[in-house]
Scaffold this active site. Structure first.
Site, PDB file in Angstrom:
ATOM      1  N   GLY A 140      26.131   8.604  -2.970  1.00  0.00           N
ATOM      2  CA  GLY A 140      24.971   7.969  -3.593  1.00  0.00           C
ATOM      3  C   GLY A 140      23.926   7.699  -2.541  1.00  0.00           C
ATOM      4  CB  ILE A 277      29.473   6.389 -11.924  1.00  0.00           C
ATOM      5  CG1 ILE A 277      30.844   5.724 -12.045  1.00  0.00           C
ATOM      6  CG2 ILE A 277      28.424   5.645 -12.756  1.00  0.00           C
ATOM      7  CD1 ILE A 277      30.942   4.370 -11.350  1.00  0.00           C
ATOM      8  CE1 TYR A 474      28.048  -9.234   4.186  1.00  0.00           C
ATOM      9  CE2 TYR A 474      27.084 -10.060   6.216  1.00  0.00           C
ATOM     10  CZ  TYR A 474      27.318  -9.028   5.334  1.00  0.00           C
ATOM     11  OH  TYR A 474      26.813  -7.776   5.592  1.00  0.00           O
TER      12      TYR A 474
END
Lengths: 553, 553
Positions: A140, A277, A474
């Site tokens: 992608g 997808i 994070y």
């Protein structure tokens, strides 16, 4: 840094092949950061990437017959075997990926890059690849930071990167239902631009937004900076169109259903291992009339975490919410707060200049999007909780600074790598009661492992995604590279992964599994979970051509 | 009706074996309903259920050795083969289930009922059943209305109902994270009572709440009347403990994760075909300080639907929201509105007595739960939208009436069946843009099919679950029974199912698939979806002992 652009193989606005974004977008490292690194004893030395011509590529293994068959499906110019195309589809954008690329190692490059035009072409490519036993890596935005584009375990087979960039259309916009069909290859900015023509937004803005794709968001269960307002990407998905080696699959007939398990949830997070997808039907919202970002200083990370928990429990989550720990606040990577408290709160300030990280405390950003009155009301409600909990409002620039710099971290990483400094991130999530041990465990694992390797690590952390029952953590690590940065990081990552599992967190909150987190997937989903994933894989991809080694060993 | 209790086999507060709830809770049919039925030309004649002694049971087929082995696991008194136990675990609570039971047909009864004490005993039972090829039907509250307790396709094998009633404990309550471990066998009221001791609530209140179980809520993707405030049950699940023939499976380590597909979503909606859910970790909330239910009259169903869409789009969903169509409003099954407008709105009323269904319009119930100020504010915000859209506030009793009667429908059905009148429900959901065609298609199919059979059907509908992108439609059918009520309903159900698929809705929003909806599952999830379900089934239940025919053909 633009002086070496030509040697680096780019002079355009195209992303550099060795890092993030176009070369012109890379600013030199701010002097303040240089000073900080020096103060922390992190050594630097100029370490530019090699030139594109110096990159070592393995010989392409795609048989001519297969190449021709692919060209018959997608058109000759959409099957690319040139060096630059191969390098540009080699691995993702983890720091170890970049270290390899910058050193001229493109050994993991695909043998060819194939760019189908639509769902049917993807299906045809998968049928052909199944027949010819060609490995297919769905591609992608190419922004994976977990090795999601580096399949393993099929060393003999030719590999193609299936670049979905041409599946970039906006399909049906159903204004009444608030849904839109988005091509899987649409990158974040283009998707938003197309929706903006209809007065709509997706509101999904992860740090990778500038380059990551709609299909990638779905395949990796992405979560954006505005998740508190718009939801995680999996919350936004109402339907999926998937091309698999076993055929075409359409999922999602209603907002909610009890017609058996929610099989959309099997494709969300499937990381290209079960199918490709090709289209996502997403929930879309009206473009917000107002955006507001505010900066706060809270007494410490523990207090700040408790305040965020209160907000989540009271259904008062801001659209954006980011709490830096003490170290990240000091390092200022989350935008250092200014010295001037906001006028409206100045009367309440009695503790000196305040708002500067060096005086202690932790930096918190809150953001709101929506109709003007709703933004104002929510901001006031949140402010009430924060002020009552000991938070101090920072000047208005703090929020604006964060907004302006929200996509800068990957560029900054390139600048650090140029100086031979290592920078990488990892993330997890856990229930509120597990967070303190999770934070301490992961932080300790990183500090200890990298410290033992003599790399003087700076380990920073922020909370950026809130849920009623818990939150994400994070971590950002900056340290010297030493003799073997890839090996050192692997050891640190192993220690951190073990610490996450021990503390009951998830091995990844929004980065996905890829090859990096594969060792802990069993701990996460159990042996039965792995068996189920294997069974699904065998059903949808019986020849095992899709991203082998990803999700399923 | 209590005069025949003894003949019906119960004199206690235990639910009657032929219907819903204890006998004493069955009121005679209100005179207004009798009159309405007569006016609509629906014939009635006394049709009491047979006595328990007259119920026909097939001979029990469980081999003595298997019985003894089961007793060795769960204890002798927890393996039951008596007639009443078998009848009480025969089928679920659909109207056709009840028609069969009331007529003395218990041909689908299990051969024995087994009551394990805990997860490990369930595991042991499943191992034994796998070895002995005994079919296992997981049994929670026994309230399935879709044939979920009537497995098919293994006619030769003995069948046990695995009743989870003893798994009724409240485990760890994590106040900080807002989660609680609930035993799968806990019924709705007991679960709430245990949580209330901690000042907490689940807030999951489907109409079956009095008897349905936590495990059943999870296995069927249940959705409660307060879904607008608390979410669907699948939204409430953060973790699952599952016993499968292939072993034990624990799922859910964090509020959200990108560690591959969300496998919890495979067990939610698995309807006992993949494993036995033994414990659910749920999100819990503080007990609401205030509950408020209000009644409204909107001009018509189309206008009302549009108003609900506006509320959903503006993030203003009430905790409870139920809009009856014109027919349901007239029939008054959703509590007929009173003639007196509320004092606070009386000044604004200039259209006569108003508020009575017979003057036209549709009835809407809105409910709010939470801290007092939040309830008041949300109610005001919703009222603003409704009043601007032409809604008229009904008197305060309308909301209270609904609240008081919210669990009465299944009792009313028993009273109708006692009079030889057929009553059943079915439901679907769709995106907002699909709702008008979905409504018209399903309604037309029911009216046409049952009308053609000469049964003078009354077909009513309400919307009771709102989403940003769409809503549910819940149909109630009342008609004469004719000569073959089961056959007539089957024909109507087939026509309705086809209409749902044609109009793009889901075949079930919260009732699940069972045997009733199995014919349309392929249309819902596609052939690949069915292949995937089959593969998961083979992995977790290789001998196919669990609920055969459910989900997987």
């Amino acid at each position: 840094m633009t002086s070496t652009d030509e040697a680096r193989g780019t002079t355009s606005t195209e992303p550099v092949w060795w890092g993030w974004g176009p070369a012109v977008a890379h600013d030199p490292l701010p002097e303040s950061v240089r000073l900080l690194l020096a103060r922390l004893g992190i050594p630097s030395r100029p370490t530019p990437p090699v030139g594109l011509a110096e990159v070592r590529l393995p010989p392409a293994r795609l048989p001519a017959a297969a190449r021709d068959a692919l060209a018959a499906i997608v058109g000759d110019r959409h099957v690319r075997g040139d060096d630059e195309s191969r390098v540009r589809h080699c691995r993702g954008r983890s720091t170890t990926d970049l270290l390899r690329l910058r050193a001229g190692d493109a050994s993991a490059a695909p043998d060819a890059v194939v760019l189908p035009a639509d769902h049917d072409e993807v299906l045809a490519v998968l049928r052909l690849a199944t027949r010819e036993r060609v490995v297919v890596v769905p591609f992608g935005g190419g922004t994976s930071v977990v090795g999601g584009l580096a399949p393993t375990g099929q060393p003999g087979r030719p590999v193609i990167a299936l670049d979905l960039a041409r599946l970039d259309g906006l399909g049906r916009v159903d204004r009444e239902s608030g849904t839109a069909e988005l091509g899987a290859g649409l990158r974040g900015p283009r998707a938003e631009a197309l929706l903006a023509e209809h007065g709509l937004t997706l509101g999904h803005v992860p740090q990778s937004w500038e380059y990551a794709s709609i299909g990638g968001f779905a395949a990796t269960r992405s979560s954006g900076q505005a998740s508190g307002g718009y939801g995680r990407f999996d919350d936004l998905v109402v339907g999926l169109r998937v091309a698999t080696p076993a055929g075409s699959w359409d999922l999602g007939r209603a907002p909610a259903s009890a017609a058996g398990p929610d099989l959309r949830q099997l494709m969300l997070g499937s990381e290209g291992a079960f199918g490709v997808i090709t289209q996502v039907v997403c929930r879309v919202r009206p473009l917000p009339a107002r955006r507001l970002h505010e900066g706060w200083s809270v007494p410490d990370f523990v207090t700040g975490t408790r305040l965020l928990r209160t907000l989540a429990a009271r259904d008062l989550r801001p659209t954006v919410c980011r709490l830096s720990d003490e170290t990240e606040t000091i390092a200022g990577l989350a935008r250092p707060p200014r010295r001037r408290p906001a006028a409206r709160d100045r009367a309440a300030q009695d503790d000196g200049p305040g708002g500067d990280a060096t005086t202690g405390g932790c930096h918190l950003i809150t953001g709101y999007e929506g109709p003007g009155p709703a933004v104002a009301r929510r901001a006031n409600e949140v402010a009430e909780v924060l002020l009552a909990g000991g938070a101090r409002r920072l000047d208005a620039d703090a929020g604006a600074d964060w907004e302006q710099g929200r996509f800068r971290a990957p560029y900054l990483r390139d600048s650090l790598l140029d100086l031979g400094i290592f920078a990488e991130t990892l993330e997890t999530a856990g229930f509120w009661s597990a967070l303190p041990a999770l934070y301490a465990g992961v932080r300790g694992a990183l500090v200890d492992t990298l410290g033992a390797a003599g790399l003087s690590p700076v380990v920073m952390c922020h909370i950026s995604h809130l849920y009623e029952t818990g939150a994400s953590l994070y971590f950002t690590v900056v340290c010297g590279q030493g003799a073997d940065p890839i090996g050192s990081w692997r050891a640190a990552k192993v220690a951190a992964g073990d610490a996450i599992v021990a503390a009951g967190g998830t091995i990844t909150h929004h980065h996905a599994v890829g090859t990096e987190h594969r060792p802990w997937l069993g701990a996460e989903v159990g042996p039965l979970g792995e068996d189920v994933l294997r069974a699904v894989k065998r059903t949808l991809d019986p020849a095992g051509i899709l991203n082998p080694g990803i999700l399923v060993a």
